[in-house]
Design a protein around this motif. Structure first.
Motif, short mmCIF file in Angstrom:
data_model
loop_
_atom_site.label_atom_id
_atom_site.label_comp_id
_atom_site.label_asym_id
_atom_site.label_seq_id
_atom_site.Cartn_x
_atom_site.Cartn_y
_atom_site.Cartn_z
N SER A 11 13.55 -0.79 -3.36
CA SER A 11 12.63 0.35 -3.40
C SER A 11 13.09 1.42 -4.40
O SER A 11 14.08 1.24 -5.11
N SER A 55 3.23 8.18 4.36
CA SER A 55 3.91 6.91 4.62
C SER A 55 5.40 6.95 4.28
O SER A 55 6.10 5.97 4.49
N LYS A 84 8.88 2.38 3.49
CA LYS A 84 7.67 2.73 4.21
C LYS A 84 8.01 3.03 5.66
O LYS A 84 8.86 2.37 6.26
N LYS A 85 7.36 4.00 6.21
CA LYS A 85 7.68 4.49 7.56
C LYS A 85 7.71 3.35 8.58
O LYS A 85 6.76 2.58 8.72
N THR A 88 9.12 -0.49 -2.69
CA THR A 88 8.16 -0.41 -3.80
C THR A 88 8.61 -1.21 -5.01
O THR A 88 7.90 -1.26 -6.00
N VAL A 94 1.18 4.13 -1.99
CA VAL A 94 2.21 5.05 -1.51
C VAL A 94 1.59 6.42 -1.31
O VAL A 94 1.04 7.02 -2.23
N TRP A 96 3.21 0.18 -2.16
CA TRP A 96 4.21 -0.49 -1.35
C TRP A 96 4.12 -1.99 -1.60
O TRP A 96 3.14 -2.47 -2.17
#
Length: 442
Positions: free
Chosen positions: A71, A120, A159-160, A166, A116, A110
Motif C-alpha cells: 500500500s 475508508s 482499507k478500514k 493500493t 479510495v 483500493w
C-alpha cells in the motif's frame, strides 16, 4: 465378430493410405508441445519468491519495505526528507501547524477496485481529531502544533478493517502465531507470489536458508557464512538513516557532568577500523538539514589523552567502564574496548538481548527518522526512548522549536544548531552507518 473384423480392416486401410500424413502429424504435434515448454513460460509463467526476515512482527509492525509493496501513505518521504504527493495530491496546514488538511487523489483505488475515500482510511491517533468533510478530504486537528506531521502519514495505510492496500501486491494469505506473523503471502495481478517468512533471529533465518525453506534473506547484518557460498549472490545496502553509536548513560556517576570523558572516549575510537561508512551525527547525511560542519571526532589518541587530564588524577586512575551491546555487535564492542584500554581506561564488554535497564555505555544500532525531528531520542522528557538519558535545556528548546516551526529555512537553522551543540556535548559517540545484506540463492 464380423463387425470387429470390418473395423480392423478399415483401420488398416486408413493407416496404409494416410501413413505419411499421420507420421508428419505426430512429428508436428511433438514439436508443437515441445515448443510450448519454452515459449509459454516467456509470456505466461509466474514466479514464487521465498523470502526470510529476522525479527518478530505483528500486522501493525511489518517492516516498511513489505508495507510499501502492499500500500501507500498519504504522502511519500524522499531520502533527503522532502515530502511528495502519494494518495494525497495536495495538502495544507492552518493554525500554525495544528490543523492539517489532505486532499485525496481522485484516481487512486483500493486493490478491490473501489475508490479510495477519506472515510475508508484507517488513521487513528491519540489526541488527534480526524474529520472527513467529504469523500476526498481528510482533516487532522492536533492538540498542539507539529510541523513533522506529514511524515507521520507517509506510513502505508490499509482499507478500514482489512489488509487491502493500493499497491501492486495483495495479501492473499496470512499465518499468525498469537499476534505474531509466522508468514505472509503476497500475490500480484499476474499471479506472481512472494512468500515472506519471519524468524526470531538471523541464525534461525540462516538455518532455514540452509535447509531450503527460503531462497533469500533480506536486511541481514551478519551474512557469514552464507556470503562465501558459490551458490549465492550478495547485495549490500548502506542505510544512511540508520547508525551505530555508543550511547553514554549521562545519569551514571562516571559520565554525569563529565563532558571531557565523553569527548575523550569518542576521540579514542578508531572508527575507520570498524567501517568506512562514517556516521557523524544522528541525522542522515542525505537529509536537507544535515550539518556538515559538526565536530567529527576523528581518531585521535593524543587529543583523547589530553582531555583526560581535565579529570582529577585520583578519579582518572580508577576509571572503569562496562560497555554493553548485543551479540551482533560484539566484535565492534571488543575493538572499542581495546581502544579505550589503550588510553588507560579499563573497559569490559557484556552482552544483552536488548536495551538493558542499567548500563554505563551501550553500543547499538539506531534507526533515525527521515524527518529531522529528534525529539523522542534526545529530549529530556522522553524517559523511555532517550537512550542516553540526556538532559540539556538548550537541546530541549531547539527540539521543541523544531516541532513548532513550519518554515523550511528556519527549521534548517534550528537543526543545524541542534547537531552542533549535541555533538559538542557528546552524549553518544557516533560511529558508522551499517551495511545490510541480501543473500539470494542463484
Amino acid at each position: 465378430m464380423l463387425k470387429l473384423r470390418y473395423y480392423i480392416r478399415l483401420l488398416r486401410a486408413f493407416i496404409q493410405r494416410f501413413k505419411a500424413l499421420l507420421v508428419i502429424g505426430i512429428l508436428l504435434g511433438f514439436v508443437f508441445f515441445l515448443s510450448l515448454n519454452f515459449i509459454f513460460p516467456l509470456f505466461f509463467a509466474t514466479t514464487t519468491q521465498r523470502i526470510g526476515y529476522a525479527g518478530r512482527f505483528t500486522t501493525n509492525t511489518l517492516p516498511n519495505p513489505i508495507q510499501e509493496l502492499i500500500s501507500d501513505g498519504l504522502v511519500i518521504v524522499q531520502a533527503d526528507g522532502s515530502i511528495q504527493p502519494n494518495l494525497a495530491s495536495s495538502w495544507e496546514f492552518k493554525d500554525g501547524g495544528e490543523t492539517w488538511i489532505f486532499h485525496l487523489d481522485p484516481n487512486k483505488q483500493w486493490q478491490d477496485g473501489k475508490k479510495v475515500t477519506s472515510q475508508s482510511l484507517t488513521y487513528s491517533f491519540n489526541d488527534v481529531i480526524i474529520e472527513t468533510p467529504d469523500s476526498q478530504t481528510i482533516v487532522f486537528r492536533l492538540k498542539e502544533k507539529f510541523s513533522p506531521f506529514p511524515s507521520v502519514v507517509s506510513i502505508p495505510i490499509f482499507k478500514k478493517g482489512t489488509l487491502i492496500g493500493t499497491d501492486q501486491w495483495k495479501v492473499s494469505k496470512l499465518s499468525l502465531v498469537g499476534d505474531l506473523i509466522e508468514y505472509i503471502v503476497l500475490t500480484d495481478k499476474q499471479g506472481n507470489k512472494k512468500i515472506i517468512k519471519f524468524y526470531p533471529s538471523e541464525e534461525r533465518a540462516k538455518t532455514a536458508f540452509k535447509l531450503g525453506e527460503i531462497d533469500q534473506i533480506r536486511d541481514m547484518l551478519d551474512p557469514t557464512p552464507l556470503k562465501d557460498w558459490e551458490t549465492v549472490t550478495v547485495d549490500e545496502n548502506i542505510t544512511l538513516n540508520r547508525y551505530v553509536a555508543v550511547f553514554f548513560n549521562t545519569q551514571d556517576p562516571v559520565f554525569d557532568k563529565n563532558k571531557s570523558l565523553r569527548q575523550a572516549l569518542s576521540y579514542a575510537i578508531d572508527k575507520d577500523s570498524l567501517s568506512p561508512n562514517r556516521a557523524l551525527g544522528p541525522i542522515s547525511p542525505d537529509s536537507w538539514t544535515f550539518n556538515p560542519q559538526i565536530k567529527d571526532y576523528s581518531f585521535d589518541t593524543d587529543r583523547a589523552k589530553q582531555l583526560l587530564t581535565d579529570i582529577p588524577k585520583a578519579q582518572r586512575e580508577n576509571l572503569a567502564i562496562k560497555l554493553t551491546t548485543t551479540s551482533n555487535l560484539r566484535a565492534d564492542a571488543e575493538r572499542i574496548a581495546k581502544n579505550w584500554n589503550a588510553i588507560g581506561i579499563k573497559t569490559t564488554v557484556s552482552l544483552s538481548s536488548g536495551i538493558p535497564s542499567e548500563y554505563q555505555a551501550f553500543l547499538a544500532i539506531y534507526d533515525s527518522p527521515f524527518d529531522p525531528d529528534q525529539y523522542v531520542t534526545w529530549h529530556s522528557s522522553q524517559q523511555e526512548t532517550n537512550i542516553s538519558k540526556y538532559s540539556d535545556p538548550r537541546i530541549d528548546k531547539l527540539l521543541e522549536d523544531g516541532r513548532l516551526e513550519t518554515n523550511t529555512n528556519q527549521r534548517k537553522v534550528i537543526y543545524f544548531d541542534f547537531q552542533r551543540f549535541l555533538l559538542e556535548d557528546a552524549p553518544a559517540a557516533f560511529l558508522y552507518h551499517p551495511i545490510s545484506y541480501t543473500i539470494t540463492r542463484k
